[in-house]
Design a protein around this motif. Structure first.
Motif, PDB file in Angstrom:
ATOM      1  N   TRP A 128     -12.671  76.933 -13.455  1.00  0.00           N
ATOM      2  CA  TRP A 128     -12.397  77.432 -12.105  1.00  0.00           C
ATOM      3  C   TRP A 128     -11.303  76.631 -11.414  1.00  0.00           C
ATOM      4  O   TRP A 128     -10.595  77.138 -10.531  1.00  0.00           O
ATOM      5  CB  TRP A 128     -13.673  77.409 -11.271  1.00  0.00           C
ATOM      6  CG  TRP A 128     -14.203  76.032 -10.984  1.00  0.00           C
ATOM      7  CD1 TRP A 128     -15.102  75.328 -11.726  1.00  0.00           C
ATOM      8  CD2 TRP A 128     -13.853  75.191  -9.882  1.00  0.00           C
ATOM      9  NE1 TRP A 128     -15.340  74.099 -11.159  1.00  0.00           N
ATOM     10  CE2 TRP A 128     -14.586  73.992 -10.023  1.00  0.00           C
ATOM     11  CE3 TRP A 128     -13.001  75.342  -8.789  1.00  0.00           C
ATOM     12  CZ2 TRP A 128     -14.480  72.942  -9.123  1.00  0.00           C
ATOM     13  CZ3 TRP A 128     -12.891  74.294  -7.882  1.00  0.00           C
ATOM     14  CH2 TRP A 128     -13.630  73.102  -8.051  1.00  0.00           C
ATOM     15  N   GLU A 129     -11.126  75.341 -11.827  1.00  0.00           N
ATOM     16  CA  GLU A 129     -10.100  74.519 -11.188  1.00  0.00           C
ATOM     17  C   GLU A 129      -8.690  75.069 -11.379  1.00  0.00           C
ATOM     18  O   GLU A 129      -7.782  74.792 -10.592  1.00  0.00           O
ATOM     19  CB  GLU A 129     -10.146  73.081 -11.722  1.00  0.00           C
ATOM     20  CG  GLU A 129     -11.408  72.321 -11.372  1.00  0.00           C
ATOM     21  CD  GLU A 129     -12.402  72.323 -12.523  1.00  0.00           C
ATOM     22  OE1 GLU A 129     -13.178  71.355 -12.646  1.00  0.00           O
ATOM     23  OE2 GLU A 129     -12.379  73.293 -13.312  1.00  0.00           O
ATOM     24  N   GLU A 141      -7.058  80.989  -7.184  1.00  0.00           N
ATOM     25  CA  GLU A 141      -7.813  80.943  -5.937  1.00  0.00           C
ATOM     26  C   GLU A 141      -8.034  79.514  -5.461  1.00  0.00           C
ATOM     27  O   GLU A 141      -7.978  79.211  -4.273  1.00  0.00           O
ATOM     28  CB  GLU A 141      -9.169  81.637  -6.131  1.00  0.00           C
ATOM     29  CG  GLU A 141     -10.046  81.600  -4.888  1.00  0.00           C
ATOM     30  CD  GLU A 141     -11.426  82.176  -5.140  1.00  0.00           C
ATOM     31  OE1 GLU A 141     -12.251  82.131  -4.206  1.00  0.00           O
ATOM     32  OE2 GLU A 141     -11.695  82.669  -6.259  1.00  0.00           O
ATOM     33  N   PHE A 142      -8.307  78.604  -6.427  1.00  0.00           N
ATOM     34  CA  PHE A 142      -8.574  77.207  -6.073  1.00  0.00           C
ATOM     35  C   PHE A 142      -7.373  76.304  -6.383  1.00  0.00           C
ATOM     36  O   PHE A 142      -7.000  75.475  -5.556  1.00  0.00           O
ATOM     37  CB  PHE A 142      -9.820  76.704  -6.809  1.00  0.00           C
ATOM     38  CG  PHE A 142     -11.078  77.392  -6.396  1.00  0.00           C
ATOM     39  CD1 PHE A 142     -11.737  77.024  -5.243  1.00  0.00           C
ATOM     40  CD2 PHE A 142     -11.607  78.424  -7.151  1.00  0.00           C
ATOM     41  CE1 PHE A 142     -12.904  77.645  -4.845  1.00  0.00           C
ATOM     42  CE2 PHE A 142     -12.780  79.068  -6.766  1.00  0.00           C
ATOM     43  CZ  PHE A 142     -13.425  78.683  -5.608  1.00  0.00           C
ATOM     44  N   ILE A 193      -6.683  73.509  -8.110  1.00  0.00           N
ATOM     45  CA  ILE A 193      -6.766  72.074  -7.818  1.00  0.00           C
ATOM     46  C   ILE A 193      -6.322  71.221  -9.010  1.00  0.00           C
ATOM     47  O   ILE A 193      -6.378  69.995  -8.949  1.00  0.00           O
ATOM     48  CB  ILE A 193      -8.187  71.658  -7.378  1.00  0.00           C
ATOM     49  CG1 ILE A 193      -9.190  71.787  -8.518  1.00  0.00           C
ATOM     50  CG2 ILE A 193      -8.630  72.456  -6.165  1.00  0.00           C
ATOM     51  CD1 ILE A 193     -10.529  71.164  -8.184  1.00  0.00           C
ATOM     52  N   THR A 202       1.690  77.169  -3.951  1.00  0.00           N
ATOM     53  CA  THR A 202       0.459  76.387  -3.854  1.00  0.00           C
ATOM     54  C   THR A 202       0.750  74.925  -4.159  1.00  0.00           C
ATOM     55  O   THR A 202       1.767  74.605  -4.791  1.00  0.00           O
ATOM     56  CB  THR A 202      -0.627  76.921  -4.811  1.00  0.00           C
ATOM     57  OG1 THR A 202      -1.855  76.235  -4.559  1.00  0.00           O
ATOM     58  CG2 THR A 202      -0.234  76.718  -6.275  1.00  0.00           C
ATOM     59  N   ASN A 232      -4.533  70.628  -2.524  1.00  0.00           N
ATOM     60  CA  ASN A 232      -5.802  71.340  -2.727  1.00  0.00           C
ATOM     61  C   ASN A 232      -6.919  70.411  -3.195  1.00  0.00           C
ATOM     62  O   ASN A 232      -8.058  70.502  -2.733  1.00  0.00           O
ATOM     63  CB  ASN A 232      -5.615  72.466  -3.746  1.00  0.00           C
ATOM     64  CG  ASN A 232      -4.706  73.558  -3.231  1.00  0.00           C
ATOM     65  OD1 ASN A 232      -4.492  73.673  -2.024  1.00  0.00           O
ATOM     66  ND2 ASN A 232      -4.153  74.352  -4.129  1.00  0.00           N
ATOM     67  N   TYR A 245     -10.338  69.433  -1.248  1.00  0.00           N
ATOM     68  CA  TYR A 245     -11.624  69.749  -1.862  1.00  0.00           C
ATOM     69  C   TYR A 245     -12.515  68.524  -2.022  1.00  0.00           C
ATOM     70  O   TYR A 245     -13.717  68.564  -1.768  1.00  0.00           O
ATOM     71  CB  TYR A 245     -11.394  70.394  -3.236  1.00  0.00           C
ATOM     72  CG  TYR A 245     -12.679  70.757  -3.940  1.00  0.00           C
ATOM     73  CD1 TYR A 245     -13.408  71.883  -3.557  1.00  0.00           C
ATOM     74  CD2 TYR A 245     -13.183  69.973  -4.974  1.00  0.00           C
ATOM     75  CE1 TYR A 245     -14.600  72.215  -4.181  1.00  0.00           C
ATOM     76  CE2 TYR A 245     -14.368  70.289  -5.606  1.00  0.00           C
ATOM     77  CZ  TYR A 245     -15.070  71.410  -5.211  1.00  0.00           C
ATOM     78  OH  TYR A 245     -16.244  71.737  -5.826  1.00  0.00           O
ATOM     79  N   GLY A 260     -14.110  68.790   1.986  1.00  0.00           N
ATOM     80  CA  GLY A 260     -14.680  69.612   0.927  1.00  0.00           C
ATOM     81  C   GLY A 260     -16.048  69.110   0.512  1.00  0.00           C
ATOM     82  O   GLY A 260     -16.519  68.071   0.962  1.00  0.00           O
TER      83      GLY A 260
END
Length: 358
Positions: A46-47, A51-52, A54, A241, A246, A250, A255
């Motif tokens: 997911w990193e 969308e994220f 990071i 980005t 980010n 987070y 975060g």
């Protein structure tokens, strides 16, 4: 050369027997490298989702470039060959940095402390693991040694360049904390570096000009390095980005990243330092007391350098100890400094012991 040969030999062993003991190394760096290299199917954490975002690709792209060049010149070799090639590059990079770091310590603090630092580096399991780990925290450790080497040799701009690479290119901007005491020392050293014509007083105006010049060049260097890293991420993510920003948001600024994956007590880091730094961790914690009693017995220049490195390490540990989420790899950046602090304490103890029995 003797230092380089020693570190290269130990790191050569690490290439073959070091295992991957962190899932972030597998899924956060080897997996996307494999995917980009072979344009094949693969898993995405997911990193790395837009969308994220990071994780920075600037950490992976230099390695990708090396492997792409090998594939173009040799065809497509076995993947295991490419795996060990990456480890070879990392091990050489680490060995060079360790040798330069130790050499600078020898020049400033004497061969006794330099040799002890070498011994602690060679005997530290944590440093052994870091030498071939494809992780931002491990590579940051190596780059930090190069930055400290340049700083100790008064090559301040080069030190800032290495520091900027550690902060912006690895995707681990938290290590900027380690460079704060170093930056303060640079400013102070330049401010008092110029003497007036009579040589009896400090020319603060000339020193201030040196400080402003370094700040100007340093800011330019940081901008250039950060822009190149940002361009890579924008091209790969195909959107505007900043993974550096980010990941800070987070994990550190509002975060919940510090608690999502579990929390540990302070004893977690104390145990890990004992395991990964071996004998060095028995000595390094008493460095502040040792420095206090040595500050007037040794040259001021060397003691300020020692105090600066000690400040970087202890500030880093204080921050880590107070964060709820703890991982072994978070300790990696200060391992070399920790070995130096241990060597400093050991040398002081042996010096005082020999004086007692004269």
């Amino acid at each position: 050369f003797k230092f380089l040969a020693l570190f290269a030999l130990v790191n050569a062993i690490a290439i073959t027997i070091n295992h991957i003991d962190d899932t972030d190394e597998t899924y956060g760096y080897w997996e996307p490298l494999h995917y980009m290299l072979f344009a094949s199917t693969g898993m995405q954490t997911w990193e790395y989702t837009p969308e994220f975002a990071i994780r920075t690709y600037s950490f992976i792209v230099p390695v990708l470039s090396i492997l792409s060049g090998v594939i173009k010149s040799m065809g497509i070799p076995k993947k295991i060959f490419l795996f060990f090639l990456v480890r070879l590059v990392l091990s050489i990079f680490s060995a060079v940095a360790e040798a330069r770091f130790v050499k600078s310590i020898c020049n400033i603090f004497g061969e006794e402390i330099g040799f002890s630092t070498t011994a602690f580096l060679l005997l530290a399991p944590g440093v052994f693991m870091c030498s071939t780990s494809f992780l931002p925290s491990a590579v940051s450790m190596t780059i930090i040694m190069l930055s400290l080497d340049s700083w100790m040799n008064e090559k301040y701009f080069l030190s800032i360049v290495f520091g900027s690479i550690a902060v912006f290119w690895t995707g681990w901007p938290f290590v900027a904390i380690i460079f704060i005491p170093v930056g303060i020392h640079m400013v102070f050293s330049l401010l008092v570096s110029r003497k007036r014509d009579d040589a009896n007083s400090i020319d603060y105006i000339a020193g201030l000009n040196q400080v402003f010049r370094l700040i100007f060049l340093g800011v330019i260097g940081m901008i250039v390095i950060s822009v190149f890293a940002a361009i890579i991420d924008i091209l790969v993510y195909q959107k505007w980005t900043s993974p550096t920003l980010n990941i800070l948001l987070y994990n550190a600024i509002g975060g919940n990243g510090d608690e999502l994956y579990g929390t540990e007590p302070i004893s977690y880091y104390i145990r890990n330092l004992f395991l990964n730094m071996s004998v060095a961790h028995l000595l390094a914690p008493v460095f502040p007391i040792t420095l206090f009693f040595q500050i007037q017995r040794k040259p001021l220049k060397s003691q300020l350098i020692a105090a600066t490195m000690g400040s970087s390490a202890f500030i880093w540990l204080i921050i880590l100890f107070t964060r709820p989420h703890k991982e072994e790899r978070f300790l990696y950046p200060i391992y070399p400094i920790w070995t130096f602090l241990a060597a400093y304490v050991l040398d002081t103890a042996m010096e005082n012991t020999s004086t007692m029995f004269r």
